[in-house]
Design an enzyme around this catalytic site. Structure first.
Site, PDB file in Angstrom:
ATOM      1  CG  ASP A 191      -2.763  -5.019  10.257  1.00 49.66           C
ATOM      2  OD1 ASP A 191      -2.129  -5.147   9.194  1.00 49.66           O
ATOM      3  OD2 ASP A 191      -3.947  -4.650  10.292  1.00 49.66           O
ATOM      4  CG  ASN A 237      -0.238  -0.094   2.526  1.00 50.38           C
ATOM      5  OD1 ASN A 237       0.851  -0.659   2.615  1.00 50.38           O
ATOM      6  ND2 ASN A 237      -0.842   0.468   3.565  1.00 50.38           N
ATOM      7  CG  PHE A 286      -9.918   2.167   8.875  1.00 52.03           C
ATOM      8  CD1 PHE A 286     -10.681   1.781   9.969  1.00 52.03           C
ATOM      9  CD2 PHE A 286     -10.570   2.599   7.725  1.00 52.03           C
ATOM     10  CE1 PHE A 286     -12.073   1.822   9.919  1.00 52.03           C
ATOM     11  CE2 PHE A 286     -11.962   2.648   7.660  1.00 52.03           C
ATOM     12  CZ  PHE A 286     -12.713   2.257   8.766  1.00 52.03           C
ATOM     13  N   GLY A 287      -5.918   2.440  11.050  1.00 55.66           N
ATOM     14  CA  GLY A 287      -4.571   1.902  11.231  1.00 55.66           C
ATOM     15  C   GLY A 287      -3.927   2.267  12.547  1.00 55.66           C
TER      16      GLY A 287
END
Length: 416
Positions: free
Chosen positions: A306, A96, A324-325
């Site tokens: 993650d 990504n 998000f993250g």
């Protein structure tokens, strides 16, 4: 690199020295001797640390570094340094970036950027062109350039036929296909888990069935096509059951869970802290219990941080617009060592992920290459910004109590 590790408890079920306190002599990057007491006759550098434990080097299968394109979030150099200080001798890096890593030159760029680092970097290539879920990317070319698996990170393959073709095509060169478990037609623009807390807080919910439907679909496809499928970061009790049943039926499927899903629930949302906005979202205590049981029973094969650094402009904003993250490399061991048996945790960070992603396993034995993680499993502390090495500081574990900390690694003939 020559050094002598003194009085280290070895945690490695594949080693004859498992659970024993030993000295380890390393010469030219190889373990030359393991014994109760080794005299330092050559005046090598000695490592003596409080409550020192040693395991095989840890491997994280889902890490994002931003570069190229999002260097303000994280660079490859600092990302690998963060991984090393957090105990990881190898990381698989998601595609990504900007542009996304969907061709051989993008894979080669990422590989070349990581040369001569203590932590080995293994790129994951995009499964589809531009991660758009329309056409397959050049999988074979990317594998030849060093990609170890294929995934559209945190983006589901909406076209079932495309995933079917990917699973069939990948069998020609024994490639591993990853499919993110989310059905967007149901998840829509959900922000958090659909449950009591989402209603209380007025945040749009993402139902658990959005994950479970996608997993059920993917398992049906796998049963039809054959091949190897890995389902990353599952988060619900039903997902565990679906994968357990699929394994019983002989399907070649594995799955991973993110560290925060084993520890935290959607009760964390109460302060609208955007660091709690992750994908999949934090679920309920019932899901957390099922995920922990899934790890202990061997249904869940791999644990990942993650790790996804997000810059302050995209994180310190209103909950609905935040990305998000969460980062997770630095906090993974300390967070999970409280909820899982040490040996189970180490296995889910070493032999299992390495076997699935086709990375060489090294045991702690004489004449083996020294690829080691050094840690103290009993050190208790509060996780603060000072414990973060990443460029971005978006940690879901800030101000949480931790048990266990990595001292560093010995890998690729280097010590960090």
């Amino acid at each position: 690199m020559n050094l002598l590790i003194k009085s280290a408890t070895i945690i490695d079920p594949s080693s004859p020295f498992h659970n024993k306190k030993q000295d380890i002599l390393i010469e030219n990057g190889k373990i030359s001797k393991i014994s109760k007491l080794i005299e330092n006759t050559n005046n090598y550098k000695e490592i003596k640390l409080d409550n020192l434990h040693v395991s095989q080097g840890w491997f994280d299968t889902s890490v994002c570094f931003g570069e190229p394109g999002f260097e303000e979030r994280e660079t490859i150099e600092n990302g690998l340094n963060t991984a090393a200080k957090s105990g990881f001798t190898a990381v698989a890096v998601n595609p990504n970036t900007f542009p996304v890593a969907d061709n051989k030159s993008a894979i080669e760029f990422i590989k070349n950027k990581s040369n001569n680092s203590a932590t080995s970097l293994y790129p994951i290539g995009c499964l589809t062109k531009n991660a758009k879920s329309e056409d397959l990317a050049e999988l074979f070319d990317m594998q030849n350039s060093g990609a170890i698996a294929f995934s559209d990170y945190n983006t589901p393959i909406e076209n079932a036929n495309l995933l079917k073709i990917a699973l069939q095509y990948a069998q020609n060169f024994d490639a591993l296909v990853l499919s993110f478990p989310q059905d967007n037609s149901i998840a829509q623009n959900g922000l958090v888990n659909e449950h009591i807390n989402s209603t209380k807080l007025g945040l749009k919910g993402m139902p658990a069935i959005a994950e479970e439907l996608q997993i059920a679909r993917d398992l049906f496809l796998l049963e039809y096509t054959g091949g190897k499928l890995h389902i990353p970061t599952i988060s619900t009790a039903k997902s565990v059951k679906l994968i357990k049943d699929a394994k019983k039926n002989g399907l070649n499927v594995t799955c991973s869970v993110a560290a925060h899903h084993l520890v935290l629930t959607d009760d964390e949302l109460v302060n609208f802290d955007s660091n709690t906005k992750v994908l999949p979202p934090l679920r309920t205590s019932k899901d957390v219990k099922a995920l922990i049981k899934g790890v202990n029973d061997g249904v869940i094969d791999i644990i990942t941080s993650d790790h996804n650094p997000i810059d302050i402009e995209h994180k310190k904003v209103e909950y609905s617009t935040a990305k998000f993250g969460t980062i997770g490399l630095e906090s993974l061991f300390g967070a999970l060592n409280k909820v899982l048996p040490l040996e189970t945790l180490i296995t889910c960070l070493t032999t299992k992920p390495k076997n699935r992603f086709g990375i060489k396993n090294t045991s702690i034995k004489e004449n083996e290459e020294a690829c080691l993680t050094l840690f103290n499993p009993d050190y208790e502390y509060e996780f603060t910004v000072n414990d973060i090495y990443s460029t971005s500081k978006n940690s879901i574990f800030l101000n949480k109590r931790m048990k266990g900390k990595a001292y560093g690694i010995i890998s690729n003939n280097k010590i960090i």
